[in-house]
Design an enzyme around this catalytic site. Structure first.
Site, PDB file in Angstrom:
ATOM      1  N   GLU A 135      17.232  -5.419  53.392  1.00 17.21           N
ATOM      2  CA  GLU A 135      17.273  -4.692  52.283  1.00 17.21           C
ATOM      3  C   GLU A 135      15.687  -4.858  51.540  1.00 17.21           C
ATOM      4  OE1 GLU A 135      18.660  -1.992  51.143  1.00 17.21           O
ATOM      5  OE2 GLU A 135      20.918  -2.373  51.986  1.00 17.21           O
TER       6      GLU A 135
ATOM      7  N   HIS B  12      25.262 -10.639  48.911  1.00 14.50           N
ATOM      8  CA  HIS B  12      26.333 -10.680  47.995  1.00 14.50           C
ATOM      9  C   HIS B  12      26.328 -11.817  47.009  1.00 14.50           C
ATOM     10  CE1 HIS B  12      27.723  -6.924  49.809  1.00 14.50           C
ATOM     11  NE2 HIS B  12      28.096  -7.758  51.019  1.00 14.50           N
TER      12      HIS B  12
ATOM     13  N   LYS C  21       0.857  -1.161  -0.043  1.00 11.52           N
ATOM     14  CA  LYS C  21       0.049   0.001  -0.074  1.00 11.52           C
ATOM     15  C   LYS C  21       0.736   1.207   0.193  1.00 11.52           C
ATOM     16  CE  LYS C  21      -1.134  -0.603   4.820  1.00 11.52           C
ATOM     17  NZ  LYS C  21      -0.777  -2.100   4.950  1.00 11.52           N
ATOM     18  N   THR C  22       2.036   1.371   0.690  1.00 10.77           N
ATOM     19  CA  THR C  22       2.915   2.590   0.664  1.00 10.77           C
ATOM     20  C   THR C  22       4.280   2.289   0.111  1.00 10.77           C
ATOM     21  OG1 THR C  22       3.834   1.713   2.762  1.00 10.77           O
ATOM     22  CG2 THR C  22       1.836   2.962   3.100  1.00 10.77           C
TER      23      THR C  22
ATOM     24  N   LYS D  81      16.310   8.510   7.814  1.00  2.00           N
ATOM     25  CA  LYS D  81      17.331   8.779   7.054  1.00  2.00           C
ATOM     26  C   LYS D  81      17.341  10.371   6.546  1.00  2.00           C
ATOM     27  CE  LYS D  81      19.802   7.542   2.753  1.00  2.00           C
ATOM     28  NZ  LYS D  81      19.879   6.721   1.589  1.00  2.00           N
TER      29      LYS D  81
END
Length: 505
Positions: free
Chosen positions: A318, A266, A64-65, A136
């Site tokens: 934590e 850790h 289409k494009t 671009k």
């Protein structure tokens, strides 16, 4: 001179507002079939692209494009005399704004109900061409690829012009958009057709910048979709190291399977245990190393209740992660303002690749997802483990898998008693694990031990036996296996070979 904007979007979010904003600024809208219909149905003046090209959309919209009038209108250079002359000769009008987002390939491919034909039909052809053409020619054309860009773009357009800087940013975002799109397609088809990977394709969007990385002088960020797996809903901002430890805690929790609790510090287990309920699992996990657990990350695979929350609040942690929290537990846990509370939304144990950067490239490997099958275990000693000992051995083996090499883990009653991790010598890991257990008053008599890799000499095994362990699980495969087996038999303990190694570097 006409001011033209081309709209062709799969995601119609906010497209009506965007189109009206363009018209307000004097632009005429051209659009492809479905986009044109949505605009027209909402009384927005629009010209279908086929009216511009003089050629209908064909093959169910596959074409289409892809037409010189469209691509030429985007690509010709407005400051090039030859381009201007050719545009005039071929009745090509400038298209200065292009708004395109692509067919939902990734979403369609992720849907288990999608057929291969449906997935292939969602490979956009014209869309990427329009996006790349506009990007671009960023010196003259603005390319919009995301509804999140509409508002800021219109705000700038309302001032009368779009800056060079904005067009450059939009172009970079556009190329990132098509690169990510192509990554999904190539990865999917490579996997679907069972072709070996020829490239590592990783294209993840920045989700969130972090305060810093492992150390304050290192920049860091989260890329991708971390929030699909975890919801951090309380406490201060989560850090780079927090995330690594959180994932480690949850991975181990999932691997253990039963009602369990894991504590990570850790990136190594400071404790892990199975319990009748989360409270018991936590109490048992914590006793392994309550000192190292301070400031650690705790994960559960069952809902955290009031009793467990009350106990969790007794030390500094934590992060606390769970699939859910009771209302009462949340009321208690939220009293600690800085501690992070995290809901695990889905499984983290997924098949895939692990990556590490190296100079000049990337190391890639399959995730360590192999399962230990009981019928493939090999008892290599005269004495065989009891049923209870075997259950503890399998538990210890999973902990060792998630512990940095060299790893030695002591377990009793599906509870870690001592962990030796990350040492250059396996015998040192064995000694450290014993030292930690004694430090916290834990009795290793009648415990079992796991080693993530084989014993190169019998001395490591002897160290384990000296503390009272009565059964050992290890991969086997050393040239001195018989020496190690003989030492086990002489000391009347049982030993099992898995044939699987779990190095974790």
């Amino acid at each position: 001179m006409k001011k033209l904007a081309l709209l062709s979007v799969s995601d119609k979010t906010k497209i009506l507002e965007f189109a009206r904003g363009l018209i307000k600024n004097g632009y005429q809208i051209i659009a492809t079939g479905n986009t044109a219909k949505v605009l027209s149905d909402n009384n927005i003046d629009v010209t279908e692209i086929s009216s511009i090209t003089g050629f209908p959309e064909i093959f169910d919209g596959r074409v289409k494009t892809l037409h010189p009038i469209i691509l030429g209108g985007i690509l010709f250079r407005r400051d090039n005399d030859s381009d201007l002359k050719q545009a005039t000769e071929n009745s090509i009008e400038a298209i200065d704004i292009v708004c395109v987002n692509l067919y939902p390939f990734a979403k369609t491919a992720a849907n288990p109900k999608s057929t291969i034909a449906q997935i292939v039909e969602n490979i956009d052809i014209g869309g990427p061409s329009l996006v790349r053409a506009a990007a671009k020619n960023y010196n003259f054309v603005s390319i919009i690829t995301n509804p999140d860009q509409y508002e800021s773009f219109l705000n700038e357009l309302n001032t009368g012009t779009i800056s060079d800087e904005t067009r450059k940013k939009l172009a970079v975002a556009a190329f990132s958009h098509t690169a990510n799109y192509d990554t999904h397609i190539a990865n999917y088809l490579e996997n679907k057709f069972s072709f070996p990977a020829s490239h590592i394709r990783v294209n993840e969007k920045l989700d969130k910048s972090l305060r810093y990385g492992e150390n304050p002088h290192q920049n860091a960020g989260i890329f991708g979709s971390f929030d699909e797996y975890f919801s951090v809903f309380h406490g201060k901002e989560i850090s780079y190291n927090n995330i690594l430890d959180l994932v480690a805690a949850v991975e181990l929790c999932e691997d253990l399977g039963e009602t369990c609790c894991t504590i990570i510090k850790h990136n190594n287990p400071a404790g892990a245990a199975i319990g009748k309920n989360p409270f018991e699992a936590y109490i048992r996990a914590l006793k392994c190393d309550p000192v190292s657990s301070f400031g650690g990350i705790v994960a559960f695979n069952k809902e955290v209740d009031i009793e467990t929350a009350t106990e969790l609040n007794k030390i500094f942690l934590e992060i606390i992660s769970a699939p859910s929290f009771s209302d009462g537990a949340l009321e208690i846990l939220k009293k600690k303002k800085d501690r992070r509370l995290v809901i695990q939304k889905k499984s983290v144990l997924i098949e895939g690749k692990n990556f590490r950067s190296i100079p000049g490239g990337i190391l890639a490997q399959d995730s360590d997802s192999i399962s230990l099958k009981e019928d493939e275990l090999k008892v290599v000693t005269v004495k065989a483990p009891t049923k209870k000992e075997l259950e503890d051995l399998k538990f210890a083996w999973k902990i060792a898998k998630h512990t940095k090499s060299n790893a030695i883990v002591y377990v009793k009653d599906k509870t870690t008693l001592g962990v030796g991790a990350g040492q250059m010598s396996r015998i040192d890991s064995a000694k450290i694990a014993v030292m930690k257990a004694k430090e916290h008053g834990l009795d290793l008599s009648d415990s079992v031990a796991a080693s993530d890799a084989f014993f190169p000499f019998a001395d490591g095994l002897i160290e384990i036996i000296k503390c009272g362990a009565i059964s050992v699980i290890q991969p086997g495969g050393s040239v001195r296996d018989q020496e190690v087996i003989d030492a086990a038999n002489q000391n009347k303990i049982s030993m099992v070979f898995t044939g699987i190694r779990h190095f974790k570097h």
